[in-house]
Design an enzyme around this catalytic site. Sequence first.
Site, short mmCIF file in Angstrom:
data_model
loop_
_atom_site.label_atom_id
_atom_site.label_comp_id
_atom_site.label_asym_id
_atom_site.label_seq_id
_atom_site.Cartn_x
_atom_site.Cartn_y
_atom_site.Cartn_z
N ASP A 160 -4.01 5.41 6.12
CA ASP A 160 -3.42 4.41 5.23
C ASP A 160 -4.13 4.48 3.89
O ASP A 160 -5.33 4.22 3.80
CB ASP A 160 -3.64 3.03 5.88
N ASP A 175 0.09 2.40 0.86
CA ASP A 175 0.16 0.95 0.75
C ASP A 175 0.85 0.54 -0.56
O ASP A 175 0.55 1.10 -1.62
CB ASP A 175 -1.29 0.43 0.77
N GLU A 210 5.06 2.16 1.63
CA GLU A 210 5.39 0.74 1.81
C GLU A 210 5.98 0.24 0.51
O GLU A 210 5.30 0.23 -0.52
CB GLU A 210 4.14 -0.06 2.17
N HIS A 269 1.19 -5.25 10.90
CA HIS A 269 0.04 -6.15 10.82
C HIS A 269 0.24 -7.28 9.80
O HIS A 269 -0.65 -8.11 9.64
CB HIS A 269 -1.20 -5.33 10.45
N ASP A 270 1.36 -7.27 9.08
CA ASP A 270 1.64 -8.34 8.11
C ASP A 270 2.75 -9.27 8.57
O ASP A 270 3.06 -10.24 7.90
CB ASP A 270 2.10 -7.72 6.77
C1 GLC Z 1 0.04 -4.19 2.10
C2 GLC Z 1 -0.69 -4.26 3.41
C3 GLC Z 1 -1.32 -5.61 3.53
C4 GLC Z 1 -2.30 -5.78 2.40
C5 GLC Z 1 -1.64 -5.52 1.04
C6 GLC Z 1 -2.66 -5.31 -0.03
O1 GLC Z 1 1.09 -5.10 2.02
O2 GLC Z 1 0.17 -3.96 4.45
O3 GLC Z 1 -1.96 -5.81 4.76
O4 GLC Z 1 -2.83 -7.06 2.41
O5 GLC Z 1 -0.85 -4.36 1.05
O6 GLC Z 1 -3.32 -4.09 0.12
#
Ligand code: GLC
Length: 547
Positions: A95, A196, A248, A322-323
């Site tokens: 990641d 990310d 993402e 995880h979010d």
């Molecule tokens: C993404 C991750 C999340 C994190 C954010 C900032 O959305 O999935 O867990 O808090 O980025 O890095």
Amino acid sequence: MEFKKQTVYQIYPKSFNDSNGDGLGDLKGVTDKLLYLKELGIDYIWLTPFFVSPQNDNGYDVADYRNIDPRYGTMEDAENLISEAGKLGIGIMLDMVFNHTSTEHEWFKKAMEGDPKYMDYYIFRDPKPDGSAPTNWVSKFGGNAWEYVPKFNKYYLHLFDKTQADLNWENPQVREELKDILKFWQNKGVKGFRFDVVNLISKPDAFEDDFEGDGRRFYTDGIRVHQYLKELCRDSGLNENGMVTVGEMSSTTIDNCIRYSNPEEKELSMCFSFHHLKVDYKNGNKWELQPCDFMALKNLLNKWQIGMEEGNGWNALFWCNHDQPRVLSRFGDDKNYPTESAEMLATMIHLMRGTPYVYQGEEIGMTNAYFEDISQYKDVESLNYFKILKDEGIPEDEVYEILRCRSRDNSRTPMQWDNSENAGFTTGTPWIEVNKNYKTINADNAVKNKNSVFHYYKKLIALRKENDVIAYGSYKPEMEDNTNVFAYSREYEGKKLFVVCNFYGTETKISLPDEFVGKEILISNYKDAKAEKEVTLRPFETFAVIK
Ligand code: GLC
């Protein structure tokens, strides 16, 4: 394009398996569970960040991209995990948090010493004439997105926590640094990357107030994002080296995702988008509850399936990460129909066009945490919003109800391995409480019971490998006006698949298209499903017919 037949398993190492009894999951703990993942049949493991980090956002605040945080183990543990997984035919995806670094990163520390080279690695701006922040943009974790540094009389931008400073991608040196990090990890044998919030990297030339929203329209899918991604992928050899890459994409559009993932664009393999996970946000606000708007969900999933296919883009298919809260508690019924609804939800996305992602514990039907007290929550976003919502005057019991539905900690409780103390996750004190239901919901039970959710996931994962129509077929929405049932068909080289999902815990009647009547049931979550003309679907019933 092997990834079209493959499935990715996401691991949140902190909550997966603790090998040394300190209460935090670690890399050795992941290696110890590889055979379990092999049995499930997954092809890649995406590990959320385990690099050196103060852990203000559980590792998404990276202080050193080339070293392992001692809490998770050593470089040797990482290398060992990569090679042991490789022996089982499982690739490791890392990641990469490249939109921002931790303020503990040496680049940021040098910037704070006033070194102009490193100040230009970040986004420092002058205050407005009245001394206030350069813009009114809102941080994704609440509050203003700028932090004041008195000694420079400047602010730096942080779209997330104030300890996560946004990198300045306009600076070519920053981009070179990031390419080197990707090369470093490819040399260690990893097989892919998840990037990310990568559609937020390109900020506008001029920073201005947003009078319509929270600022996101100025930096989401920003002006040079495609150029930067192409350059990053090309110069670090991602495509030539066969890396599987997923971005993402926050608040994105289909058009942009086509560009991010169409192979001709030479950017990424696929995209995560989130519109389908906002159908229970009232007025689009994560912190206001409403029941799932099923028709909106249908329309969104169909629109993305069709749109991405038309543009030769590729979706990552997922409900959980995880979010996000656990989908079984969110759109299923974890009390009355835990198995049926978990399997229905899995079928719905696994047979679509895209690459499925399974988030740890999803495959055994793990549920939301159902915490009752704020002391049980650990996530920075949840803690911030507990305060923000109370300050807005929302009664405390309502705020708790919102957190029980929306907190990211719902998916971060420890993986439930067996019915021993702490669900077999640790011999120490877990960093976050184990869900009380671990005595019944655990991997040990799930693997032993052939009728479990685990074995159903295993079958779905295998079906994608065996059936080209699942991997490569075109997508067509079916029963679009039906307010209870999600259905679609797929077609590839003369083969056809028809998928039906009763989204609710009540019976509902459908009639199957003639061409599928009497054909083979490929998978179903009730044993005696038949492809008859008139079918009464039972609660959360799903099946797929192939011809
Ligand atoms: C993404 C991750 C999340 C994190 C954010 C900032 O959305 O999935 O867990 O808090 O980025 O890095």
